[in-house]
Design an enzyme around this catalytic site. Structure first.
Site, short mmCIF file in Angstrom:
data_model
loop_
_atom_site.label_atom_id
_atom_site.label_comp_id
_atom_site.label_asym_id
_atom_site.label_seq_id
_atom_site.Cartn_x
_atom_site.Cartn_y
_atom_site.Cartn_z
N GLY A 118 2.70 2.24 10.92
CA GLY A 118 3.75 3.22 10.81
C GLY A 118 4.30 3.46 12.04
N SER A 137 3.44 -2.15 10.52
CA SER A 137 5.09 -2.21 10.65
C SER A 137 5.59 -3.50 10.36
CB SER A 137 5.24 -1.83 11.93
OG SER A 137 4.81 -0.49 12.57
N ASN A 162 0.90 -1.20 0.08
CA ASN A 162 -0.07 -0.11 0.02
C ASN A 162 1.07 1.36 -0.16
OD1 ASN A 162 -1.69 1.89 0.41
ND2 ASN A 162 -2.11 1.37 2.65
N TRP A 163 0.92 1.82 -1.29
CA TRP A 163 1.83 2.97 -1.40
C TRP A 163 1.40 4.16 -0.69
CZ3 TRP A 163 4.30 3.11 -6.81
CH2 TRP A 163 5.00 2.00 -7.35
N LYS A 164 0.09 4.26 -0.42
CA LYS A 164 -0.33 5.50 0.22
C LYS A 164 -0.44 6.59 -0.67
CE LYS A 164 -0.04 3.46 4.88
NZ LYS A 164 -0.04 3.57 6.23
N HIS A 196 -9.44 1.49 5.21
CA HIS A 196 -8.28 1.54 6.01
C HIS A 196 -8.41 2.75 6.97
CE1 HIS A 196 -3.97 2.78 6.62
NE2 HIS A 196 -3.81 1.72 5.81
N GLU A 236 -5.50 -4.49 10.98
CA GLU A 236 -4.42 -3.66 10.94
C GLU A 236 -4.66 -2.64 12.21
OE1 GLU A 236 -2.64 -2.46 6.95
OE2 GLU A 236 -4.11 -1.11 7.30
N GLU A 264 -6.66 5.23 7.78
CA GLU A 264 -6.41 6.52 7.31
C GLU A 264 -7.42 7.12 6.43
OE1 GLU A 264 -2.60 5.99 5.61
OE2 GLU A 264 -1.80 5.23 7.73
P1 PGA Z 1 2.97 0.43 7.69
O1 PGA Z 1 1.38 0.60 7.08
O2 PGA Z 1 3.38 -1.07 6.86
O3 PGA Z 1 3.77 1.45 7.39
O4 PGA Z 1 2.64 0.15 9.32
C1 PGA Z 1 0.58 -0.44 6.94
C2 PGA Z 1 -0.75 0.04 6.41
O5 PGA Z 1 -1.06 1.31 6.67
O6 PGA Z 1 -1.47 -0.77 5.62
#
Ligand code: PGA
Length: 251
Positions: free
Chosen positions: A173, A213, A9-11, A96, A167, A98
């Site tokens: 993160g 992470s 997931n490149w966000k 997600h 998640e 976010e």
């Molecule tokens: P991360 O993000 O690997 O940077 O913790 C995972 C995600 O949000 O899908």
């Protein structure tokens, strides 16, 4: 043989098309097409088409990070599932944390899942608790609610098409991954929840991912010890070498 999903997931990264192409190509060049491993990259919408053009050998499957819940029309700024399908996307992340933080509630997420299934795209439904909820021991309650609302009125025959990504928000993160033994408990709970809510007899068909992470050192432990079917990877998917190490650890 069960597939292992390695999903990047490149966000909202990287900030230029040339960087996106470089990152994509450096992964595409090194990996082999394996029946056992599904390597998926979910870049920002704007890179989907140019990256699809570079996808030699179709070794990488493209996914999107979100969708709108209507097919088309006067919806400024939205991207529909029909458009994503037309570009060759197979997977779409929904819910997600976010996106939830920016207004996606369970009702919206549910609508998105319905349209994705209608278009024969695979939704990756993200669920997970905050740090506070974990401390108050509300994890099970929260994820059960998110599954129940996210999959409301989804026909039984479609349920196994949905991928669930556990998640925990506090692990995203932060470099503080959730220990595999906790993820194992949660993955068992998710399967039990599918039987309890939807009356599914066989829940081993439901693919469950872990995200938060994940890196090259811990990736394999989740599949081996927490018995998940794959990983949803944020920051480690933006470093070609790290992402490749994760993929190769399953070869
Ligand atoms: P991360 O993000 O690997 O940077 O913790 C995972 C995600 O949000 O899908």
């Amino acid at each position: 043989m069960k597939k292992i999903f390695i999903i990047g997931n490149w966000k909202c990264n990287p900030t230029s098309l040339s960087e996106a192409k470089n990152l994509f190509l450096s992964i595409n060049k090194k990996i082999k097409k394996k029946r056992k491993i599904e390597t998926v990259i979910c870049p920002p919408f704007v890179y989907l088409y140019p990256l699809a053009q570079l996808n030699r050998g179709h070794k990488i499957v493209l996914g999107a990070q979100d969708t709108f819940f209507e097919e088309k029309g006067a919806f400024t700024g939205q991207v529909s599932a029909v458009m994503l399908k037309d570009l060759g996307c197979k997977y779409v992340i929904v819910g997600h944390s976010e996106k939830r933080a920016h207004g996606d509630n369970d009702e919206i997420i549910n609508k998105k899942i319905h349209i994705l299934l209608k278009e024969n795209l695979t939704p990756i439904l993200c669920i997970g608790e905050t740090k506070e909820e974990r401390e108050k021991k509300q994890t099970f309650e929260k994820i059960k609610y998110q599954i129940q609302e996210g999959l409301r009125k989804v026909a039984k025959k479609y349920l196994h098409k949905v991928i669930i990504a556990y998640e925990p928000i506090w692990a995203i993160g932060t470099n503080k991954p959730c220990p595999p033994e906790s993820v194992l408990t949660i993955s068992i709970f998710i399967r039990k929840t599918f039987s309890a809510l939807f009356g599914l007899k066989k829940t081993d068909k439901i693919a469950i991912l872990y995200g938060g992470s994940v890196n090259a050192d811990n990736a394999k432990r989740y599949v081996e010890e927490a018995r998940v079917n794959g990983l949803l990877i944020g920051s480690s998917s933006l470093k070609a070498e790290e992402f490749l190490k994760i993929i190769f650890s399953f070869y």
